[in-house]
Design an enzyme around this catalytic site. Structure first.
Site, mmCIF file in Angstrom:
data_model
loop_
_atom_site.group_PDB
_atom_site.id
_atom_site.type_symbol
_atom_site.label_atom_id
_atom_site.label_comp_id
_atom_site.label_asym_id
_atom_site.label_seq_id
_atom_site.Cartn_x
_atom_site.Cartn_y
_atom_site.Cartn_z
ATOM 1 C CB SER A 85 1.069 -4.295 10.908
ATOM 2 O OG SER A 85 2.172 -4.132 10.075
ATOM 3 C CD GLU B 107 1.352 -3.111 -13.421
ATOM 4 O OE1 GLU B 107 1.832 -4.064 -14.066
ATOM 5 O OE2 GLU B 107 0.176 -3.098 -13.003
ATOM 6 C CG HIS C 179 -6.725 -4.967 1.900
ATOM 7 N ND1 HIS C 179 -6.934 -3.954 2.808
ATOM 8 C CD2 HIS C 179 -5.756 -5.748 2.417
ATOM 9 C CE1 HIS C 179 -6.137 -4.131 3.836
ATOM 10 N NE2 HIS C 179 -5.407 -5.205 3.625
ATOM 11 C CB SER C 180 -2.753 -5.232 0.068
ATOM 12 O OG SER C 180 -2.947 -6.635 0.155
#
Lengths: 490, 377
Positions: A253, A167, A382-383
């Site tokens: 990453s 959020e 996913h993100s």
């Protein structure tokens, strides 16, 4: 029958032949061959000389002759170019021994048969049913109530943190976040089975493991807000946590690079004879990367104590596993590398705990890598940059979210044991929420990393060109303070 | 040289200039001392320089280990690691399956954990299969982890052209690695360079890319006794003035230093005194030495085997233009390899690489001498 006769013939040939020339009778050397090989050349002339192998590290060539580097090379090649004596009448049959160097245990066949692309079924290990009850015949792992409750509390805190941070990203408080909804049991229960000395190389969805290790909510918030208290000094995107003191290597990453790093760390642990292993987490998508194959092969060859924990959640962003690989699951892949594996129900916290604990002790005591496929489902997008409703059905998502929640399943087991109840649950949820919001407010109010953190840690000691650049920037700031952002301390 | 005295008058004395003059003077003094390393009575091949450096560093620090293809049993693809397996055993000298990505990643992981790997690539061309680990996993990790994880790793192997090995075995990677912050990039020339810089690289806490040259492995150089001492190291980031001169500066690294020295001999016959700088270190680049030299000679020729676009010469050129523009009497000339993948045929390969004549011609052009522009067929 044919075999016995053949062996008998070889034996009598050996007895009759004198294997050594006159002057070398003193050095009565036995032919050195690997114990698994029989005498391969009973049919060759008896004047053939077999010489002892001297070097310890050189590969022992199989077959006809092995040469000592010191002795002169008797022209065996001339002998092998002679016509062979006529072979026994039985001819060559299917049971003739196979001695190619590339394969150890196999036999010849004259059937033109291909190995099927479908692998032998790998069963999926679980001990609790979807309703949180022990399955018939299941042997539950030893788990005291304190440990079980700690696992549960971690999972709840993790869920609340994920929700609130997601959020916060939507509100623009930080730029990026990844939740692990649906995979809490897979991550927290596996971390609970490890020791704090085991080095974790995670992918990006394993904040639960770091939380288990003791990384607190404030530290998570600092990293996501990228402020001056961030251990990464504001250099990494959110969720790229790392903490040396918690033995959790900074998230990198590129997918699957952490797998070979883990093998390297495992190799170091093995050399140090530590009672610890390396653990690496990755998703189903990562098994397509070259690094996966390199690391798996390497770990097996080096006999490195590393756990490869694959969170097979069915999706790699929008790529379903049917587009990712054609094998049936991930656990089956390990056999190709000569590695042991297990497939576990990742939504069953007890099963995950049990499997990882067992794998860990095998990895360390036997010095071997183990692949643990943890089947689960990615309830989250996913993100924060992804909207998964675009590529999967609402029904599928809500089924897994509502009917197959791993945290609820574990809670039912706890309640069944009388260790938990609804009221405690409500209190825990509200308490976690308050703590996380306080941590977020605190992190938000902190200063951002200072300008000096732009230039340090590129190298061990700051080089002259960077010192120059920093002094240019500081001069420019001194001349035009109004142009410099107010939230970046000097 | 009427232009030079006028330029000196115009330029005047700034604090930077006087600092650079002082630096140049001290470089000359230390250059004399430094040159003595190469004038000893001992003869050392580059291969032996590397082998002895590895041997000594592995003896001194048990965390150092060698990993790569064919480094153990085979004694090294180019015999650089000869004898190390026999001396240190298979725990310290690891033969690997054919997976650059695998063993580079493994080395980086071991470095994260506290060991000091020396990763050998059969050639840096094959390191491209592992370049993600070199850049993303090794170079950037100290920075990205906020200083928590250091990566004391050395990546070494032959770089650049050899003889008749064509495009996929002949690329020079100095410029690519040299552009990456977080890496140190070294390209030695003589046995003294190889020995001192490899020891320094292994002792360095940062990731180091150590670019060797296959054709130099068998070359012999005279070295002094100090070079053979087990504590001999050279500083990373300092260039060496191989030959003093006053008319034109020639910068080079690796095998091209030898060519530049030969070119300087040729030029001396025509009365041009060339100063040859052996860069030794691509990153950090010793801009101070280069600029000090250009401020003395006013002319610059850069030499490299690699491709011209975005090459080392381009960076040196930019640096000199930024810092010493008013000192230049002629445009900077870059001598580089041809902008083509390396051909195999010997005649084409010769045309694709810089030769001594090319360096001589460029230096003469910089000195306003009449020379034909293109290479003779």
């Amino acid at each position: 029958m044919a075999l016995i006769r053949r062996a008998g013939r070889s034996l009598s040939m050996l007895k009759r032949s004198s294997l050594f020339h006159g002057k070398q009778k003193k050095q009565r050397q036995q032919p050195i061959v690997s114990p698994s090989l029989p005498n391969l050349t009973p049919h060759l002339p008896s004047s053939l000389i077999r010489l002892q192998i001297n070097t310890t590290y050189s590969a022992i060539p199989r077959g006809i002759s092995s040469c000592s580097f010191r002795s002169s090379y008797i022209p065996n090649r001339l002998l092998t170019s002679e016509a062979q004596p006529k072979l026994p009448d039985e001819g060559i049959d299917d049971t003739q021994f196979l001695d190619f160097p590339g394969v150890k245990n196999t036999a010849f066949t004259c059937d033109l048969k291909f190995v099927s692309e479908k692998s032998e079924e790998v069963p999926c290990y679980r001990v609790l049913s979807e309703l949180g009850e022990p399955v018939d015949g299941a042997k539950l792992p030893q788990m005291a109530d304190a440990l079980a409750l700690r696992i549960y509390e971690n999972m709840i805190t993790l869920q609340v943190m994920d929700y609130l941070f997601y959020e916060a990203q939507r509100q623009g408080r930080f730029s990026f976040y990844m939740t692990c909804s649906g995979e809490e049991a897979a991550i927290v229960a596996s971390a609970a089975a490890l020791s704090n000395e085991d080095v974790i190389f995670a992918q990006y969805r394993e904040q639960g493991a770091l939380m288990w290790r003791g990384f607190d909510l404030q530290e998570f918030a600092h990293q996501c807000y990228s402020n001056s208290a961030d251990y990464g000094k504001g250099r990494q995107m959110p969720i790229h946590y790392g903490s040396k003191k918690h033995n959790f290597v900074t998230i990198s990453s590129p997918i699957a690079t952490q797998l070979s790093h883990a093998v390297g760390a495992a190799y170091s642990l093995k050399m140090d004879r530590k009672d610890a292993c390396a653990v690496t987490y990755f998703g189903d998508g990562a098994t397509s990367e070259g690094d996966f194959h390199a690391a798996m092969n390497f770990a097996a060859v080096m006999e490195a104590p590393v756990l490869f924990i694959c969170r097979n959640n069915g999706w790699a962003i929008s790529t379903p596993i049917t587009d990712q690989y054609r094998s049936d699951g991930v656990a089956t892949k390990s056999r190709a590398y000569g590695m042991r594996s297990i497939c576990v129900d990742g939504n069953d916290a007890l099963a995950v705990y049990s499997a990882v604990k067992s794998a860990r002790s095998m990895a360390i005591s036997e010095s071997r890598p183990i692949l643990i496929e943890v089947l689960t489902y990615r309830v989250s997008h996913h993100s924060t940059s992804d909207d998964s409703t675009k590529y999967r059905s609402g029904e599928e998502l809500s089924h897994w979210k509502v009917m197959r929640d791993p945290v609820v399943r574990f809670r039912r087991w706890l309640e069944g044991n009388g260790w938990w109840n609804r009221q405690k649950d409500t209190e825990l949820q509200s308490h976690s929420r308050k703590k996380i919001i306080a941590a977020m407010m605190n992190a938000e109010s902190m200063k951002k990393p200072p300008l000096s953190d732009l230039f340090t840690d590129v190298y061990d000691s700051i080089p002259t060109n960077l010192k120059e650049q920093e002094s240019y920037v500081r001069e420019a700031v001194a001349k035009n303070p109004n142009l410099y952002p107010s939230d970046v301390p000097l | 040289m009427w232009a030079t005295s006028a330029r000196r008058a115009i330029a005047g004395q700034s604090s930077v200039t006087s600092w650079l003059t002082q630096l140049r003077n001290s470089m000359i003094k230390s250059g004399e001392k430094v040159r003595s390393f190469s004038s000893g009575s001992n003869q050392l091949t580059v291969r032996d320089a590397l082998n002895s450096a590895l041997d000594e560093e592995m003896s001194a620090d048990s965390r150092v280990f060698v990993i790569g293809e064919e480094v153990g049993e085979y004694q090294g693809a180019y015999k650089v690691t000869k004898g190390l397996l026999q001396k240190f055993g298979p725990d310290r000298v690891l033969d690997t399956p054919i997976t650059e990505a695998g063993f580079t990643g493994l080395g980086v992981g071991a470095a994260f954990y506290g060991l000091k790997p020396v990763v050998e690539f059969m050639t840096f061309n094959f390191a491209m299969q592992a370049i993600d680990h070199i850049i993303n996993s090794a170079a950037k990790t100290y920075y990205m982890s906020g200083g928590q994880i250091s990566v004391p790793i050395v990546f070494r192997g032959p770089n650049g052209a050899a003889a008749g090995v064509a495009a996929q075995h002949s690329q020079c990677f100095a410029a690519w690695y040299g552009s990456c912050p977080g890496l140190k990039v070294i390209s030695p020339y003589s046995s003294e360079d190889y020995r001192g810089l490899l020891k320094a690289a292994i002792r360095d806490p940062d990731p180091v890319v150590f670019l060797e040259n296959e054709l130099m492995y068998g070359e012999t150089f005279p070295v002094s006794d100090e070079v053979l001492d087990s504590n001999f190291t050279l500083p990373i980031g300092k260039a060496k003035i191989e030959r003093e001169g006053k008319d034109v500066t020639i910068t080079a690294f690796s095998k091209m230093v030898g060519y530049a020295l030969k070119a300087a001999d040729e030029l001396a016959k025509d009365g041009i005194s060339a100063e040859v700088i052996n860069l030794r270190s691509i990153r950090p680049l010793d801009r101070a030495t280069i600029n000090a030299s250009v401020r003395k000679t006013y002319r610059l020729v850069t030499v490299e085997e690699g491709w011209p676009q975005h090459g080392v010469g381009a960076e040196i050129s930019a640096s000199v233009v930024e810092e010493s523009f008013e000192y230049l009497d002629a445009p900077i000339d870059r001598i580089t390899g041809a902008d083509v993948p390396m051909p195999y045929a010997a005649n084409l390969e010769r045309l694709a690489l810089p030769q001594v004549e090319d360096i001589v011609r460029a230096a003469k052009r910089a000195c306003y001498r009449q020379v034909p522009q293109s290479a003779a067929a």
